[in-house]
Design a protein around this motif. Sequence first.
Motif, mmCIF file in Angstrom:
data_model
loop_
_atom_site.group_PDB
_atom_site.id
_atom_site.type_symbol
_atom_site.label_atom_id
_atom_site.label_comp_id
_atom_site.label_asym_id
_atom_site.label_seq_id
_atom_site.Cartn_x
_atom_site.Cartn_y
_atom_site.Cartn_z
ATOM 1 N N ASN A 82 0.870 -1.180 0.000
ATOM 2 C CA ASN A 82 0.000 0.000 0.000
ATOM 3 C C ASN A 82 0.912 1.237 0.000
ATOM 4 O OD1 ASN A 82 -1.480 2.258 1.089
ATOM 5 N ND2 ASN A 82 -3.072 0.827 1.720
ATOM 6 N N HIS A 83 0.816 2.022 -1.042
ATOM 7 C CA HIS A 83 1.730 3.169 -1.245
ATOM 8 C C HIS A 83 1.711 4.183 -0.087
ATOM 9 C CE1 HIS A 83 3.686 6.353 -3.667
ATOM 10 N NE2 HIS A 83 2.890 7.149 -2.991
ATOM 11 N N VAL A 84 0.528 4.475 0.426
ATOM 12 C CA VAL A 84 0.419 5.512 1.461
ATOM 13 C C VAL A 84 1.061 5.030 2.772
ATOM 14 C CG1 VAL A 84 -1.183 6.901 2.832
ATOM 15 C CG2 VAL A 84 -1.578 6.581 0.399
ATOM 16 N N ALA A 123 -3.814 21.240 -1.725
ATOM 17 C CA ALA A 123 -3.949 22.677 -1.423
ATOM 18 C C ALA A 123 -2.725 23.420 -1.958
ATOM 19 C CB ALA A 123 -4.104 22.894 0.079
ATOM 20 N N PHE A 124 -1.544 22.840 -1.771
ATOM 21 C CA PHE A 124 -0.321 23.455 -2.311
ATOM 22 C C PHE A 124 -0.367 23.476 -3.842
ATOM 23 C CE2 PHE A 124 1.970 22.488 1.783
ATOM 24 C CZ PHE A 124 2.466 23.769 1.995
ATOM 25 N N ASP A 125 -0.744 22.341 -4.429
ATOM 26 C CA ASP A 125 -0.701 22.223 -5.895
ATOM 27 C C ASP A 125 -1.717 23.125 -6.585
ATOM 28 O OD1 ASP A 125 1.287 20.406 -5.520
ATOM 29 O OD2 ASP A 125 0.071 18.640 -5.924
ATOM 30 N N HIS A 132 3.044 22.113 -12.547
ATOM 31 C CA HIS A 132 2.539 20.847 -12.018
ATOM 32 C C HIS A 132 3.289 20.461 -10.735
ATOM 33 C CE1 HIS A 132 1.778 16.567 -12.126
ATOM 34 N NE2 HIS A 132 3.040 16.299 -12.399
ATOM 35 N N LYS A 133 2.604 19.892 -9.737
ATOM 36 C CA LYS A 133 3.176 19.551 -8.427
ATOM 37 C C LYS A 133 3.974 20.736 -7.862
ATOM 38 C CE LYS A 133 3.359 14.508 -8.618
ATOM 39 N NZ LYS A 133 4.158 13.310 -8.506
ATOM 40 N N GLY A 134 3.259 21.833 -7.609
ATOM 41 C CA GLY A 134 3.914 23.103 -7.308
ATOM 42 C C GLY A 134 4.279 23.372 -5.864
ATOM 43 N N GLY A 135 4.289 22.341 -5.020
ATOM 44 C CA GLY A 135 4.618 22.555 -3.610
ATOM 45 C C GLY A 135 5.958 23.245 -3.391
ATOM 46 N N GLY A 138 5.928 11.536 3.172
ATOM 47 C CA GLY A 138 5.096 11.959 2.035
ATOM 48 C C GLY A 138 5.698 13.198 1.390
ATOM 49 N N GLY A 139 5.303 13.474 0.150
ATOM 50 C CA GLY A 139 5.897 14.582 -0.611
ATOM 51 C C GLY A 139 5.925 15.910 0.133
ATOM 52 N N VAL A 140 4.846 16.232 0.866
ATOM 53 C CA VAL A 140 4.778 17.532 1.554
ATOM 54 C C VAL A 140 5.756 17.589 2.738
ATOM 55 C CG1 VAL A 140 3.210 19.149 2.729
ATOM 56 C CG2 VAL A 140 2.394 17.841 0.773
ATOM 57 N N SER A 141 6.221 16.427 3.208
ATOM 58 C CA SER A 141 7.194 16.450 4.315
ATOM 59 C C SER A 141 8.546 16.998 3.859
ATOM 60 C CB SER A 141 7.355 15.073 4.957
ATOM 61 O OG SER A 141 8.015 14.178 4.103
ATOM 62 N N ALA A 142 8.689 17.225 2.529
ATOM 63 C CA ALA A 142 9.895 17.894 2.026
ATOM 64 C C ALA A 142 9.852 19.385 2.381
ATOM 65 C CB ALA A 142 9.998 17.730 0.515
ATOM 66 N N ASN A 143 8.677 19.879 2.762
ATOM 67 C CA ASN A 143 8.520 21.314 3.041
ATOM 68 C C ASN A 143 9.321 21.750 4.272
ATOM 69 O OD1 ASN A 143 6.845 23.679 4.440
ATOM 70 N ND2 ASN A 143 6.527 23.750 2.233
ATOM 71 N N LEU A 144 10.221 22.703 4.041
ATOM 72 C CA LEU A 144 11.153 23.090 5.115
ATOM 73 C C LEU A 144 10.453 23.806 6.265
ATOM 74 C CD1 LEU A 144 14.158 24.235 2.891
ATOM 75 C CD2 LEU A 144 13.799 22.019 4.013
ATOM 76 N N CYS A 189 11.314 11.766 0.341
ATOM 77 C CA CYS A 189 9.960 12.209 0.717
ATOM 78 C C CYS A 189 8.997 11.991 -0.438
ATOM 79 C CB CYS A 189 9.968 13.690 1.086
ATOM 80 S SG CYS A 189 10.814 14.011 2.635
ATOM 81 N N THR A 190 9.386 12.437 -1.634
ATOM 82 C CA THR A 190 8.502 12.271 -2.790
ATOM 83 C C THR A 190 8.618 10.835 -3.315
ATOM 84 O OG1 THR A 190 10.271 13.308 -4.026
ATOM 85 C CG2 THR A 190 8.392 14.680 -3.524
ATOM 86 N N ASP A 191 7.763 10.483 -4.289
ATOM 87 C CA ASP A 191 7.620 9.079 -4.664
ATOM 88 C C ASP A 191 8.906 8.420 -5.172
ATOM 89 O OD1 ASP A 191 5.084 9.264 -3.828
ATOM 90 O OD2 ASP A 191 4.164 9.307 -5.820
HETATM 91 O O1 KG4 Z 1 4.269 11.698 -2.055
HETATM 92 P P1 KG4 Z 1 4.254 12.419 -3.334
HETATM 93 O O2 KG4 Z 1 5.521 12.489 -4.147
HETATM 94 O O3 KG4 Z 1 3.167 11.860 -4.305
HETATM 95 C C1 KG4 Z 1 1.959 11.346 -3.856
HETATM 96 O O4 KG4 Z 1 1.940 10.186 -3.372
HETATM 97 O O5 KG4 Z 1 0.990 12.143 -3.947
HETATM 98 O O6 KG4 Z 1 3.740 13.883 -2.991
HETATM 99 C C2 KG4 Z 1 3.623 14.884 -3.970
HETATM 100 C C3 KG4 Z 1 3.149 16.158 -3.282
HETATM 101 C C4 KG4 Z 1 2.729 17.226 -4.270
HETATM 102 O O7 KG4 Z 1 1.504 17.770 -3.820
HETATM 103 C C5 KG4 Z 1 3.860 18.243 -4.159
HETATM 104 O O8 KG4 Z 1 3.472 19.554 -4.504
HETATM 105 C C6 KG4 Z 1 4.225 18.115 -2.695
HETATM 106 O O9 KG4 Z 1 4.201 16.718 -2.473
HETATM 107 N N1 KG4 Z 1 5.541 18.668 -2.369
HETATM 108 C C7 KG4 Z 1 5.715 19.746 -1.553
HETATM 109 C C8 KG4 Z 1 7.111 19.997 -1.498
HETATM 110 N N2 KG4 Z 1 7.732 19.047 -2.272
HETATM 111 C C9 KG4 Z 1 6.755 18.247 -2.789
HETATM 112 N N3 KG4 Z 1 4.823 20.506 -0.891
HETATM 113 C C10 KG4 Z 1 5.297 21.519 -0.151
HETATM 114 N N4 KG4 Z 1 6.621 21.836 -0.059
HETATM 115 C C11 KG4 Z 1 7.544 21.093 -0.702
HETATM 116 N N5 KG4 Z 1 8.844 21.418 -0.596
#
Ligand code: KG4
Length: 362
Positions: free
Chosen positions: A132-134, A187-189, A199-202, A295-301, A328-330
């Motif tokens: 399970n990916h999540v 919400a970020f995207d 695309h994927k604008g976090g 998760g991807g958003v955990s890359a957020n500083l 953090c991201t996939d």
């Molecule tokens: O985990 P992930 O790579 O893919 C999914 O399983 O969805 O997460 C991607 C998400 C996107 O919404 C992207 O904008 C967000 O992670 N993301 C960030 C940052 N880096 C990636 N959001 C906020 N700040 C970041 N630095």
Amino acid sequence: MHAVRLIHIFQTEKIMNILAIETSCDETAAAVVADGTTILSNVIATSHEMHEKYGGIVPEVAARAQLEYINPVIREALQTFDADAPLLDTIQKNIDAIAVTVGPGLIGSLLVGVESAKTFAAITNKPLIPVNHVLAHMYANFIDNKHLEFPAISLVVSGGHTELYLMKSPKELTWLGGTLDDAAGEAFDKTARLLGFGHKGGVAIQEAAAKYTPPTGGPKVNLPKPMLGKENALNFSFSGLKTAIWREWNKQKQPTEHLVNVFAYSVQEIVTDVLVEKTLRAAQTYDVKSVLLSGGVSANLRLREKLLSKLKTLNSPLSLHVPPIALCTDNAVYIASYAYFRGKAEPWQTITALPDISVEVT
Ligand code: KG4
Ligand code: ZN
């Protein structure tokens, strides 16, 4: 048919190498991880540029690209052993099990990875572990990390999910709450798209936010801080915030770079405040020893910094674990790690892509 438990993993001194495959969204990834903690290889191909052109992921485009990438990506991941040996020989000799993401995700994309993994497992007779990916995102914290203390609260924040779990041990997970509508990443995207980023604008939001220093009392953008009331204690909701940002942005007569930065800052502050608040609430309710972010958003500083400073203020400070930005991201590394710590092999004939698989484990 019964699931075959990988009991031998935990009973032997032998190092266990897992080949993992991940194709749930637009990435095509393969990795080999030893004992769930040491990366031997980590390969990721993405059709990100193509989606940039279309302004978002086109599932059909993603799956077609993945069909093209999957074999070269797996081949490259296995080159960590012997660059010249035939693929099947390399798997036979060096791989103990194959793990694959079965969901949640895009059906066409998932099928590419799942069918490919099933074929390799069938031909080589290796155990196959559906993942399970999540749930797997959290296990990025196990890479090179031998100091996790349990129980722990684990927050997974990705593009499609915002979920809180209680982790009593690497194997025991209980879902505590999640988003009732949009995920934090969404919400970020969506804000990024509105402000003119791709695309994927976090990351773009994080960078724009860093260019703005708010006056005392904060910026004057009228945005709600969702779901901080007592009811829905450990759930999230970000769709109202998304609508509010849209409304406030459309009130602006002349969008300037300064305004873009103000909006980016505002959305980042609100999303991170809510994530931190709920995570602290869960940590205190369950009296845990550590907090895991993934998760991807955990890359957020800003999220990392806020959570860390809040955790330090508690009576008994908790340790915070966050994967390195690249994990953090996939990617397929944490798919392998999850398979090692919590996976169950199943006969390849019964494994199938499950785009809507639940993340609410008990
Ligand atoms: O985990 P992930 O790579 O893919 C999914 O399983 O969805 O997460 C991607 C998400 C996107 O919404 C992207 O904008 C967000 O992670 N993301 C960030 C940052 N880096 C990636 N959001 C906020 N700040 C970041 N630095
Ligand atoms: Zn993900």
